[in-house]
Write an enzyme that holds these catalytic residues in place. Structure first.
Site, PDB file in Angstrom:
ATOM      1  N   TYR A  55      22.837  45.827 -15.648  1.00 39.95           N
ATOM      2  CA  TYR A  55      22.601  46.686 -14.477  1.00 39.95           C
ATOM      3  C   TYR A  55      22.584  48.177 -14.835  1.00 39.95           C
ATOM      4  CZ  TYR A  55      27.807  46.749 -13.405  1.00 39.95           C
ATOM      5  OH  TYR A  55      29.152  46.890 -13.397  1.00 39.95           O
ATOM      6  N   GLU A  56      22.123  48.966 -13.907  1.00 48.34           N
ATOM      7  CA  GLU A  56      21.941  50.412 -14.106  1.00 48.34           C
ATOM      8  C   GLU A  56      20.980  50.682 -15.264  1.00 48.34           C
ATOM      9  OE1 GLU A  56      23.605  52.066 -11.599  1.00 48.34           O
ATOM     10  OE2 GLU A  56      22.303  53.708 -12.233  1.00 48.34           O
TER      11      GLU A  56
END
Lengths: 593, 593
Positions: free
Chosen positions: A453-454
Site C-alpha cells: 500500500y501507499e
C-alpha cells in the site's frame, strides 16, 4: 509479551546521533523544543503504545473487525483505546495550533506512529489516515469545508478515509471510473465503487469523512481527469434544506448526528492479516460530496502529503520489525535448547538459544536494520519539518530534495525489512513461531501489506530512478551522496568504506544515466536494484553516524554494527554488480545496433 | 485458479536434462522403467493432484481441521480425496512389492509429493508421513510388528505420525522426557505429552499408528537414552487378553476396530497456515506401546529416512513456489494496469502487467529458481534410488555421499525460496494478493512452516558444515564439486562461469577448513552463508545442465536462465566474500593470541 517501545533508544538516536532538537529549534514554530520536551512526549507516547494499544493486538487479530448488514464492529477494546487516544490529544500532535493542534514537529508524530504500529498495526490504521486528510483539506479545501471538517479531523473526533482504488484501478489510478456529477447548489453526486478502503466503516467515531477520487462528466481520460471530493458518512447539516451552508456546532461541543449519506459498505475483505482494520468495499449511490481543490487536480491534492504518508509507512515497517525483534529477543533468552558451541554443559542440559550463533546473528542483523533505518527515517522526518518551516528557501529546497529522493528508498527498504526481517525473527521460535500464541506470526502477516500500500515497492523504485534521478541527469542525488561522503569521518574504522560506498553510488548513478540515454527501458529493468543499492549506501552512512556517537562502543550498538558490516552491507556490491552488468549490456546493444 | 502440475516439464527435466530413465534402468528393481512408464505415472499424478486435491485447498484453509472433545474432523472433501488416493494405490507407489507396493523409484514419489503439496499442502501432510513410518518399521520393527502394521501403512489403510517434539524439547530431542516403562508381556507403557504432532488425530483412517520417541527407566540423559516405540490409536488385538499375539485380519479385508489406547488429543494448534492439517497435542496416559529397534537407538531408527524426509520437504518448497508462480503468471496476463514502457497505448488504456519489467523480472527469477531447484532435487532423488539399489557398492557409496551433502542444502534452499519466492509472487497481485480470494497469500502462510520442520534451516546449515564438511577436512564435498566442474562444457556461454564458481567453492571450503582449525566456533558462525554459497554453485550447475539440453533456446527456458545469471547467481560472490571476511578475522585472531 506486548511490545514496549524504548523511548530512551529513540531519544539517543534523535539527540546524540542526529542532533535533532537543535535543528528543530532553528525552525520558528519549534523554538521551544528541547531534549526534555522531546523526551517527555516520547516517554508518554511509548507508555500509551505499550500499555493501552499493544495489549489489544492479539484480540484485534483473533476477533477482527466484524461486518454485519452494512455495519462494522471494531474488535473489543478498540473504541475505548481510541477514545483515550483522542482525549490525550495524540491525533492533533503535529497539527497547527490554529486548527486546535499542538504544533509539534512531524518527526515526533512519525515516531509515535512507528510505535503504535509496532504495538498494534490494525488499530493504528484508523487514526493513521487522519494526518493525510488533515493536510489535504488544510491545503486544498474551501474555507467553508475547512470550517465544517478540519477541526474535527485534527482532533480525531471524526476519522477519515482515502478512497482511491477501484476494482480495475489499483496502481493505475488513471483508470478510476467513479463519476462526480455537479449539482446546481455547488455540490456533486458521486457514483461508483471503491475497494480496499481502510476504515471505510467502523464504530470508533460518530462520523467518517471520505476523500474520494472521481471523474467529472467530460473530464479527459487518465489521471488528468481526476478530481478529489469530500463525502461524509453523515451529512452536515441535513440535506434537503437547499444550500448546505449551516455550520455544525464547533468541534468539541458534541454532535447530534446528521442525515446518512448514500454511501454503503458492501463488505469487508478477508485478508492475510491486519484483521483489526476493516478493509471496506464502499459503494457511492449518488452520494453528496464537495470538490476539494481544482478540477483535474485530484491526484496532486491527494499526493500533497505523499512523502509524509510514505514515511509513515516506512516507519510502520520499522515498528513491526522492532516489535518482532523484542519478542524474539525475549524468547531467545528464555528458551533452553542444545548446548552452545564451546559451552560446558553435560548431556541432557541446554543453553538459552540466544547463546547459539545462528540465533545471535539473526538478532544482531535485524537490530542493525532497525537502528540504521531509524536513523534514516528520523533524519528524513526532521528534513520534512525543515522543508516546511525553515526561514531560508535554500534550506527548505535542500530538505525537500532529501525527502523527495530518500522517501521512496525508505518506504521500500523499511517495509521489505519489516516483513522479511519479522519472518527471520519468527525462525528464532522454531515451531512455536508458527503458532498463534506467541504473536510473532501475526507481525509477519500484518507487515506483508506494507510492501503494497501507499505505492508498491516496485513503484517506489520507478519513482526514484525514472522520475527523480534520471530527469535531472542524476545531479540531485549525486550532490546529496557527495555531501554525505564529505561528512564521513575517514579516521573512523568504518569511515573509508562508508565514504567509498557513497562515492561508488555516485559513479553508479552516472553509469545508469549514461546507459539509460542509450536504452530508455533500462530504468524500469534496473529500478529495484538501484533503489536497494542507494538504500544500502545510506544505511552504511546512518550507522557511521551512530558509530561517531557517545555510546557506540557499548555492546548494544557495537554488536549490530559488526553484523551490519559483515552481513548486510556486502549486498551493496552485489547490487552494484548487477546494475553494471545491465549498463554494459545496454551499451553493447547500442553498439551492435 | 487451482494448481495444475506440468507433467511435460517434469518429464523434460528428468529425461532430457538428467537422463533419469537410463540411470534408473541400471538398478535391478527398475529394469522396466522407461520414458513411457515414467510419463504415464507423472501424467496421472499431475491429474490427481490438479483435479482431486487442488480444488480442496481453499476450503482446507478456510474451514480447517476442527477439534471438538478429543476428536478432529478434517475439512470437507478431505476424506473422499484421501479414499481416492488410497484406492488409486498412490501411497504404495515406492513401497516394496513384498509389502504390497508398486516398487517404483523414490524419485517419482518425490515428484508426486511436490505436486500434491503445490496443490494442497494441508491435505498432503496426512499421507506425507506414511513413507517415513513405512521405512522406519521396515528396517527396525520386529517381524510381529511388521506383520501387524507394515502392509496397512504401505497401503495407506492406516496413517502414521512421528511423535518427537515435547514442550521443552524441539530441535533438541535429547531433552525428551516421555517415559516408556517395560511390562512383563514385552510391551511398554508410554507416559508424557507430545506437541506439534501432524495428523495426531483425524477422521481419514480407522486407525492411526504413532511412532513415539521416549526414554526407558534408567536410560542415560541426552539423545543416547531415547528409544522408539509404536503406539496405535486402536489396539490390535484388544488388550487384556494376555500377550498381544493374535494378528488382525490381513490388510485389505476390512478391520472391525479395536480397543482405544490411552492416547488423548488435547487440542490442535492455531497456526499461521496449514489449517488443513491438524497439529495435535497428544497426551500418552500409560498408553500401550512396543519398542521399534534397539533400546537407546530411537533417534537413529527415526532418522533412517532423514535424507528422504528432508528431500520431501525440499520438494514441498518447490511445489508451493510453482503453485504461487502459476497463480501470479495467470494474474499477470489478465490484469491491466498502466502502459508498459515503450508501449503505444493512449491515456486511460493499460497493458497487461506481465509486460511491465518489474513483474516480468519477478516471474522470470522465480521460474529460474523453480526449474533449477527441480533439477537438483530430481537428481538427488535419482541418487537416493542409486544409493539403495545399485549393484556396485562404490556407486552406492558415491550416491549416498551426494545425498548426505546435498540434502541439507536443498532442504534449506528450496524452503527458503518456496516461502520467500511465494511472498515476492504475491507482490504481483498488488493489494489483491493480500486478500484471501486469490489464494496466493495462503501459499505464503502455508510455506512458512517448511523452513522450520524436519530440522530448521539453521540446523541444516550446521549439519552440512559442522557435521559433514569439516569432519573429513572437506574432502567429500571438494571431490563432489570438482567432479561437477569437470563435467561442465566450457564451450557453452555459461560454461566458464559455472566451472569457475564450482572451483571457487572448493577453494572456499578449503579456506573454511583451515580457519575452523584455528577457531572451532567459526563453523557455527559461517554455516548459513556456506550452505547458501554451495547451494548457488549447485544451482548454476543445474541450469548449465538445462542449458545443454534440447530446448534450452526456447523462451520458456532462456528467459529464466538469463534472470538467473543476471540476478540470482551474483549472490554467490557476496556469500563467498562474507565467508572470506570471517576466515581472515579468524586467522587474525589466532595471530593476535
Amino acid at each position: 509479551m506486548d511490545y514496549r517501545p524504548d523511548a530512551a533508544d529513540a531519544c539517543y538516536l534523535l539527540e546524540q546521533v542526529l542532533d535533532a532538537p537543535a535543528q528543530l529549534r532553528a525552525l520558528a514554530p519549534f523554538a521551544e523544543i528541547d531534549s526534555d520536551l522531546m523526551g517527555q512526549v516520547l516517554e508518554e507516547a511509548a507508555r500509551f503504545a505499550g500499555e493501552v494499544v499493544a495489549p489489544l493486538n492479539a484480540v484485534g487479530d483473533a476477533v477482527g473487525a466484524q461486518f454485519h448488514d452494512g455495519k462494522v464492529t471494531m474488535p473489543p477494546g478498540f473504541a475505548d483505546a481510541y477514545r483515550a487516544f483522542r482525549q490525550a490529544g495524540w491525533p492533533a500532535l503535529a497539527c497547527a495550533p490554529e486548527d486546535g493542534g499542538q504544533g509539534l514537529p512531524w518527526v515526533l508524530e512519525g515516531v509515535l506512529y512507528e510505535w503504535l504500529t509496532g504495538a498494534n498495526h490494525g488499530w493504528t490504521m484508523a487514526p493513521g489516515l487522519l494526518h493525510g486528510a488533515y493536510e489535504c483539506l488544510r491545503h486544498h479545501a474551501s474555507e467553508e469545508l475547512k470550517a465544517r471538517y478540519l477541526g474535527r479531523i485534527a482532533s480525531g473526533e471524526w476519522l477519515a478515509t482515502m478512497c482511491l482504488t477501484e476494482p480495475q484501478a489499483g496502481s493505475d489510478l488513471g483508470l478510476v471510473r467513479t463519476r462526480a456529477v455537479p449539482q446546481a447548489d455547488g455540490s456533486h453526486r458521486l457514483a461508483g465503487t471503491k475497494i480496499f478502503i481502510s476504515g471505510g466503516e467502523h464504530d470508533l467515531t460518530d462520523n467518517i469523512v471520505h476523500l474520494v477520487l472521481a471523474r467529472e462528466p467530460g473530464a479527459p481520460p487518465g489521471p488528468k481527469g481526476l478530481s478529489l471530493f469530500l463525502a461524509p458518512k453523515f451529512l452536515v447539516p441535513p440535506p434537503g434544506e437547499g444550500r448546505n451552508t449551516d455550520l455544525p456546532p464547533p468541534p468539541g461541543e458534541g454532535w447530534g448526528g446528521g442525515t446518512r449519506n448514500a454511501i454503503v459498505c458492501e463488505r469487508i475483505e478477508e485478508k492475510m492479516g491486519l484483521h483489526g482494520s476493516p478493509t471496506c468495499v464502499l459503494r457511492f449511490d449518488d452520494a453528496i460530496a464537495w470538490r476539494v481543490g481544482e478540477p483535474g487536480r485530484g491526484l496532486s491534492a491527494m499526493f500533497v502529503m505523499m512523502n509524509a504518508a510514505r514515511l509513515h509507512v516506512a516507519l510502520q515497517g520499522v515498528g513491526l520489525l522492532d516489535a518482532a525483534w523484542q519478542k524474539a529477543h525475549a524468547y531467545a533468552q528464555e528458551r533452553l535448547q542444545m548446548r552452545a558451541p564451546g559451552g560446558t554443559l553435560g548431556a541432557g542440559e541446554a543453553d538459552p538459544i540466544i547463546r547459539h550463533p545462528a540465533v545471535q546473528r539473526t538478532l544482531d542483523t535485524e537490530r542493525a536494520w532497525i537502528d540504521g533505518l531509524r536513523v534514516l527515517a528520523y533524519h528524513t522526518g526532521v528534513q520534512l519539518d525543515i522543508a516546511r518551516h525553515h526561514a531560508d528557501p535554500a534550506q527548505r529546497q535542500s530538505a525537500q530534495q532529501w525527502c523527495s529522493l530518500v522517501t521512496p528508498v525508505l518506504k521500500s527498504l523499511c517495509t521489505e525489512q519489516g516483513s522479511g526481517g519479522a519472518g527471520r525473527l519468527l525462525q528464532v521460535f522454531g515451531g512455536h513461531g508458527y503458532v498463534r500464541e506467541w504473536g510473532i506470526e501475526q507481525h509477519v502477516r500484518d507487515a506483508r501489506i506494507t510492501l503494497i500500500y501507499e505505492g508498491t515497492n516496485e513503484i517506489q523504485a520507478i519513482d526514484l530512478l525514472a522520475r527523480k534521478v534520471l530527469p535531472d541527469g542524476g545531479a540531485g542525488i549525486e550532490s546529496m551522496l557527495q555531501q554525505l561522503a564529505l561528512g564521513v569521518d575517514t579516521a573512523a574504522a568504518d569511515g573509508p568504506e562508508t565514504s567509498a560506498r557513497l562515492q561508488d553510488a555516485v559513479r553508479l548513478t552516472q553509469e545508469l544515466v549514461q546507459a539509460s540515454r542509450a536504452q530508455a527501458g533500462l530504468a524500469f529493468e534496473a529500478a529495484d536494484d538501484y533503489l536497494r543499492a542507494i538504500g544500502l549506501a545510506l544505511l552504511g552512512w546512518a550507522w557511521h553516524r551512530i558509530d561517531r556517537s557517545q555510546h557506540a562502543r557499548q555492546a548494544r550498538w557495537a554488536a549490530p554494527h559488526r553484523a551490519l558490516r559483515l552481513r548486510v552491507l556486502p549486498e551493496y556490491e552485489m547490487r552494484a554488480g548487477i546494475l553494471r552488468t545491465q549498463c554494459r549490456a545496454a551499451a553493447a546493444a547500442v553498439q551492435a545496433a
